[in-house]
Design an enzyme around this catalytic site. Structure first.
Site, short mmCIF file in Angstrom:
data_model
loop_
_atom_site.label_atom_id
_atom_site.label_comp_id
_atom_site.label_asym_id
_atom_site.label_seq_id
_atom_site.Cartn_x
_atom_site.Cartn_y
_atom_site.Cartn_z
N LEU A 118 0.73 -1.17 0.18
CA LEU A 118 0.05 -0.27 -0.28
C LEU A 118 0.72 1.14 -0.06
CD1 LEU A 118 -2.71 -1.18 2.48
CD2 LEU A 118 -2.69 -1.29 0.10
N GLY A 147 -1.40 6.26 -2.87
CA GLY A 147 -2.48 6.53 -3.69
C GLY A 147 -3.66 5.37 -3.07
N HIS A 148 -3.49 4.15 -2.50
CA HIS A 148 -4.61 3.62 -1.85
C HIS A 148 -4.95 4.32 -0.68
CE1 HIS A 148 -1.68 0.28 -3.46
NE2 HIS A 148 -2.90 -0.43 -3.66
N GLN A 180 -9.33 -0.81 -16.00
CA GLN A 180 -10.01 -1.96 -15.24
C GLN A 180 -11.30 -1.35 -14.61
OE1 GLN A 180 -7.80 -4.26 -11.79
NE2 GLN A 180 -8.33 -2.18 -10.97
O1 PAF Z 1 -6.18 -2.91 -8.82
C1 PAF Z 1 -5.80 -3.91 -8.27
O2 PAF Z 1 -4.99 -3.51 -7.23
C2 PAF Z 1 -6.31 -5.09 -8.71
O3 PAF Z 1 -6.67 -5.41 -9.88
C3 PAF Z 1 -7.89 -5.39 -7.56
C4 PAF Z 1 -8.93 -4.51 -8.11
C5 PAF Z 1 -7.43 -5.43 -6.25
C6 PAF Z 1 -8.14 -6.98 -8.07
O4 PAF Z 1 -7.17 -7.67 -7.40
#
Ligand code: PAF
Length: 282
Positions: free
Chosen positions: A32, A35-36, A152
């Site tokens: 982490l 950004g997270h 995504q």
């Molecule tokens: O973006 C990510 O970190 C991954 O693709 C996710 C959405 C956690 C799925 O494993």
């Protein structure tokens, strides 16, 4: 903060949380960074209970070396989650998430057929598998994803539409967080050597300069200019740069083809695969 490792513990913890109000889910693969943290901070503001999942999902890696070298930093992750005021860190094992092989194949359609789709066969299906499992397990009110992985988010929205049944779930997309020199924050950045780390911001700098170029260049010229400019830097090799419609993800040939043209780039810096994107305002 409670660390939860099994699906049954998660379901029982969230049963009472759900009775109290909204649940915000931030799916992550750990390692982490700020950004997270920005996704978590937003989830914290908007929900009564916050769950962060930390799971390096094997089904979305089409390259075994990438899976093996993906950074795993559980202790530091938990410290960050605790300090961010997260209620539950869900950190399952592979066996817990996949007691049986997940053979589901999602019909993700055109949004998954371009860019990362052909470059990483099976990747988006793996993302859909794990995210649909996480949604079923947590039944969140809101789920938070970073716009660095722009495509995504479109794929996840498509998966939600396909699956149905996540009543009222809101997919919240959050802006890219950048280092001071412009490099998009990513768990992969730690794998850059010091020399590569100095060069890697050329991606975001070039994308930003292309906003100005786009005022006088055609879309095709702008696209090629970005590719050529990034490729001139040492260590750098562009895998693709596509300017797509921000909703359908379909590549554009003319600026007038979309009201939200988004330039999506993937480039190798040495052997580290970096991605970034920018929205053009034409
Ligand atoms: O973006 C990510 O970190 C991954 O693709 C996710 C959405 C956690 C799925 O494993």
């Amino acid at each position: 903060m409670e660390i939860i490792r099994t699906v049954s513990d998660l379901e029982s913890a969230l049963g009472s949380a759900r009775a109290k109000g909204s649940i915000g889910l931030v799916p992550t693969m750990g390692a982490l960074h700020e950004g997270h943290l920005s996704l978590i901070t937003r989830a914290r503001k908007e929900n009564d209970t916050v769950v962060v999942s930390v799971f390096v999902n094997p089904t979305q890696f089409n390259n075994p070396t990438d899976l093996a070298t993906y950074p795993r930093t559980e202790e530091a992750d938990c410290a960050l989650l605790e300090s961010a005021g997260v209620d539950y860190a869900f950190i399952p094992s592979v066996e817990e998430m996949y007691p049986q092989e997940d053979t589901r194949v999602f019909d993700l359609g055109p949004v998954a057929e371009v860019m990362e789709g052909p470059m990483r066969p099976g990747h988006f299906n793996g993302v859909a598998q794990v995210v649909s499992k996480l949604f079923s397990m947590t039944r969140p009110t809101r789920a938070y994803f970073g716009e660095k992985d722009y495509q995504q988010i479109a794929v996840i929205r498509r998966m939600v539409e396909l699956e149905g049944g996540y009543d009222g779930l809101e997919i919240v997309s959050c802006p890219i967080r950048r280092h001071d020199d412009g490099l998009a924050m990513s768990s992969r950045n730690v794998r850059l050597t010091p020399d590569q780390r100095m060069v890697a911001p050329c991606i975001s700098i070039t994308l930003k300069s292309s906003l100005v170029k786009a005022r006088e260049m055609s879309l095709t010229e702008t696209r090629q200019w970005v590719i050529d400019t990034v490729n001139r830097f040492p260590f750098m090799e562009v895998e693709y740069y596509e300017i797509v419609d921000g909703i359908t993800m379909q590549p554009l040939t003319d600026w007038s083809d979309s009201t939200i043209p988004v330039g999506c780039i993937t480039a190798y810096c040495g052997d580290v695969r970096l991605i970034d994107n920018i929205t053009y305002k034409i």
